[in-house]
Design a protein around this motif. Structure first.
Motif, PDB file in Angstrom:
ATOM      1  N   LEU A  68      -5.703  -6.611  12.690  1.00  0.00           N
ATOM      2  CA  LEU A  68      -6.904  -6.067  12.650  1.00  0.00           C
ATOM      3  C   LEU A  68      -6.799  -4.453  12.918  1.00  0.00           C
ATOM      4  O   LEU A  68      -7.078  -3.599  12.669  1.00  0.00           O
ATOM      5  CB  LEU A  68      -7.811  -6.569  13.034  1.00  0.00           C
ATOM      6  N   PHE A  69      -5.786  -4.331  13.700  1.00  0.00           N
ATOM      7  CA  PHE A  69      -4.671  -3.288  14.159  1.00  0.00           C
ATOM      8  C   PHE A  69      -4.014  -2.325  13.368  1.00  0.00           C
ATOM      9  O   PHE A  69      -4.164  -1.209  12.521  1.00  0.00           O
ATOM     10  CB  PHE A  69      -3.132  -3.926  15.292  1.00  0.00           C
ATOM     11  N   GLY A  70      -3.937  -3.457  12.174  1.00  0.00           N
ATOM     12  CA  GLY A  70      -2.413  -2.927  11.343  1.00  0.00           C
ATOM     13  C   GLY A  70      -3.694  -2.046  10.368  1.00  0.00           C
ATOM     14  O   GLY A  70      -3.697  -1.358   9.608  1.00  0.00           O
ATOM     15  N   ALA A  71      -4.669  -2.773   9.381  1.00  0.00           N
ATOM     16  CA  ALA A  71      -5.591  -2.100   8.821  1.00  0.00           C
ATOM     17  C   ALA A  71      -5.993  -1.119   9.206  1.00  0.00           C
ATOM     18  O   ALA A  71      -6.306  -0.493   8.655  1.00  0.00           O
ATOM     19  CB  ALA A  71      -6.476  -3.555   8.389  1.00  0.00           C
ATOM     20  N   CYS A  72      -6.365  -0.727  10.678  1.00  0.00           N
ATOM     21  CA  CYS A  72      -7.258   0.220  11.214  1.00  0.00           C
ATOM     22  C   CYS A  72      -5.962   1.470  11.244  1.00  0.00           C
ATOM     23  O   CYS A  72      -6.439   2.435  10.798  1.00  0.00           O
ATOM     24  CB  CYS A  72      -8.125   0.106  12.095  1.00  0.00           C
ATOM     25  N   TRP A  73      -4.901   1.355  11.053  1.00  0.00           N
ATOM     26  CA  TRP A  73      -4.052   2.573  11.189  1.00  0.00           C
ATOM     27  C   TRP A  73      -3.116   2.815   9.959  1.00  0.00           C
ATOM     28  O   TRP A  73      -3.462   3.513   9.354  1.00  0.00           O
ATOM     29  CB  TRP A  73      -2.366   1.633  12.038  1.00  0.00           C
ATOM     30  N   ALA A  74      -3.667   1.537   9.052  1.00  0.00           N
ATOM     31  CA  ALA A  74      -3.317   1.748   7.262  1.00  0.00           C
ATOM     32  C   ALA A  74      -3.950   2.729   7.061  1.00  0.00           C
ATOM     33  O   ALA A  74      -3.807   3.460   5.746  1.00  0.00           O
ATOM     34  CB  ALA A  74      -2.987   1.367   6.709  1.00  0.00           C
ATOM     35  N   ALA A  75      -5.606   2.756   8.049  1.00  0.00           N
ATOM     36  CA  ALA A  75      -7.151   3.532   7.299  1.00  0.00           C
ATOM     37  C   ALA A  75      -7.113   4.575   7.898  1.00  0.00           C
ATOM     38  O   ALA A  75      -7.753   5.228   7.664  1.00  0.00           O
ATOM     39  CB  ALA A  75      -7.960   3.111   7.722  1.00  0.00           C
ATOM     40  N   GLY A  76      -5.751   5.268   8.371  1.00  0.00           N
ATOM     41  CA  GLY A  76      -5.609   6.229   8.989  1.00  0.00           C
ATOM     42  C   GLY A  76      -6.694   6.440  10.128  1.00  0.00           C
ATOM     43  O   GLY A  76      -6.940   7.817  10.688  1.00  0.00           O
ATOM     44  N   VAL A  77      -7.074   5.319  10.733  1.00  0.00           N
ATOM     45  CA  VAL A  77      -8.206   5.748  11.843  1.00  0.00           C
ATOM     46  C   VAL A  77      -7.377   6.102  12.914  1.00  0.00           C
ATOM     47  O   VAL A  77      -6.423   6.221  13.415  1.00  0.00           O
ATOM     48  CB  VAL A  77      -8.708   3.839  12.525  1.00  0.00           C
ATOM     49  N   GLN A  78      -7.251   6.711  14.104  1.00  0.00           N
ATOM     50  CA  GLN A  78      -6.961   7.654  15.386  1.00  0.00           C
ATOM     51  C   GLN A  78      -7.842   8.782  15.936  1.00  0.00           C
ATOM     52  O   GLN A  78      -9.377   7.888  15.950  1.00  0.00           O
ATOM     53  CB  GLN A  78      -6.401   9.040  14.748  1.00  0.00           C
ATOM     54  N   ALA A  79      -7.742   8.972  16.717  1.00  0.00           N
ATOM     55  CA  ALA A  79      -8.017   9.660  17.938  1.00  0.00           C
ATOM     56  C   ALA A  79      -9.167  10.576  17.736  1.00  0.00           C
ATOM     57  O   ALA A  79      -9.198  11.472  16.638  1.00  0.00           O
ATOM     58  CB  ALA A  79      -7.488   9.867  19.529  1.00  0.00           C
ATOM     59  N   GLY A  80     -10.344  10.241  18.070  1.00  0.00           N
ATOM     60  CA  GLY A  80     -11.488  11.171  17.911  1.00  0.00           C
ATOM     61  C   GLY A  80     -12.568  10.351  16.807  1.00  0.00           C
ATOM     62  O   GLY A  80     -13.822  10.640  17.061  1.00  0.00           O
TER      63      GLY A  80
END
Ligand SMILES: *Cc1c(COP(=O)(O)O)cnc(C)c1O
Length: 401
Positions: A68-80
């Motif tokens: 799930l962490f990898g999926a969020c990162w791959a999606a470009g999820v970031q601070a803000g």
């Protein structure tokens, strides 16, 4: 299997793995091979997952949470950013956004199925929203078509948390096929449909997301010369750390177990569905107990068999019900404490000015007050299921009332 001293009956936990000799042989064969960590078995396991779910890519991870962490990162999820997920789920469905400095935003569930309410998701979308993480609670797919349409209207990424729903189907297609999600996450924890001890995966049809998911699980290191920033590649030793990734690799030992388990996925899911129908039938005779709602256009793979118990109406305390069932060698659990109730999320939601007060989540609160998960795993016999229901009836209606 453990037994309970007061009953001498085998203890039925709410969930457990099914391991056979073929699984054991698959793992011991890897111990005698050249690869222990990520090697050829991981690729074979990924192929079996992708084929079973009808996805182009499967990327195995060390844990579902890491996936799930990898999926969020791959999606470009970031601070803000804000990431919307269900109020009724395991904390990992929200934590994956928080790891990246994004704000999880909780949305209430539908009263009948306890999956994300698409109308409330629509209201929760803001200019900061980046992704939606619907959860196929208990194995019953969420309202994915509505959620996906909404996401595409707003340019958002859908990461389906399918930790409960491997082997389920939605509008006639397998969960993970990618028609209604950009990425679908699976977990292989021992209580889930198949196990690798610990493990997870992300399914996707998107080549770019798949490449990012592979980078993230291996320190952000690229080994394919075609993809190097440095061109041409200086030589055979060369590799590039292109992103800040992690070591979230699955081992070949685990992947061999997973691939062996995958050969029985159909059997496991079929047995879970039979057990659910038997529970439905037997529980119809027990007053004050209602199974969770299900929709006719999708087929649950029943990770859990969750019921609502009218503890208040029956005048009995849930802790007492669970303790008495445990004395009868029956394990139960409550899935889940609404995530916004956990001190960490309460604190951070409060600090961010997000909704955390229980009154904003009437359906999650209503379900939480009544929830109970009964034993559900393929190894249960019909007699075991009957024993669970007879015991529950005894505990809830001691005078046979
Ligand atoms: C099990 C589970 C996860 C996390 O999976 P792990 O493999 O245990 O890390 C995430 N979401 C839900 C809903 C789960 O049940």
């Amino acid at each position: 299997m453990s037994t309970n001293p007061t009953t001498s009956l085998p203890f039925l936990s709410y969930g457990r793995q099914s391991i056979d000799q073929a699984d054991i042989d698959a793992v011991t064969a890897v111990l005698r091979s050249d690869f222990l960590t990520q090697g050829p078995e991981v690729e074979r396991f990924e192929t079996s997952l992708a084929q079973a779910c009808g996805a182009k890519h499967a990327i195995a991870y060390s844990h579902g949470t890491a996936a799930l962490f990898g999926a969020c990162w791959a999606a470009g999820v970031q601070a803000g950013d804000e990431v919307i997920t269900s109020a009724i789920t395991f904390a990992a469905s929200a934590n994956c956004a928080a790891y990246l400095g994004a704000q999880p935003v909780f949305v209430d569930v539908l009263a009948d199925t306890c999956t994300l309410d698409p109308a409330l998701v629509a209201q929760a979308i803001t200019a900061k929203t980046k992704a939606i993480i619907p959860v196929d609670f208990t194995g019953h797919p969420a309202d994915l078509a509505e959620i996906y349409a909404l996401a595409k209207q707003h340019g958002l990424v859908v990461i389906q948390d399918a930790a409960h729903s491997l082997g389920a189907s939605y509008l006639g297609e397998p969960v993970g096929c990618g028609r209604y999600s950009d990425m679908t996450m699976l977990s292989f924890h021992p209580v889930k449909h198949i196990t690798t001890g610990e493990g997870g995966a992300v399914l996707t049809n998107d080549d770019r997301l798949a490449a990012r998911l592979r980078l993230f699980r291996n320190h952000g290191i690229e080994r394919d010369p075609q993809r190097f920033v440095t061109q041409p590649s200086p030589g055979p030793w060369f590799h590039e750390m292109q992103e800040l990734g992690h070591n979230f690799r699955l081992t070949d030992l685990q992947a061999a177990l997973g691939r062996s388990q995958m050969t029985r996925l159909g059997e496991f899911v079929k047995r879970r569905q039979e057990i659910a129908l038997l529970y439905d039938h037997l529980l119809a005779q027990v007053a004050g107990v209602e199974p969770l709602g299900r929709k006719a256009d999708r087929e649950s793979s029943f990770h859990l068999y969750a019921v609502r118990v009218d503890y208040a109406g029956l005048g009995i305390d849930r802790a007492e019900v669970m303790n008495r069932l445990r004395d009868l060698a029956i394990g139960t659990q409550v899935h889940y404490i609404p995530v916004y109730r956990h001190p960490y999320h309460q604190r951070t939601l409060q600090a961010a000015g997000q909704r955390w007060e229980p009154e904003h989540f009437p359906n999650a609160e209503g379900f939480y007050a009544q929830a109970l998960s009964l034993p559900m795993y393929p190894g249960l016999s019909d007699a075991d299921v009957t024993r669970v229901v007879v015991s529950l009836a005894q505990v809830l209606h001691p005078q046979g009332k």
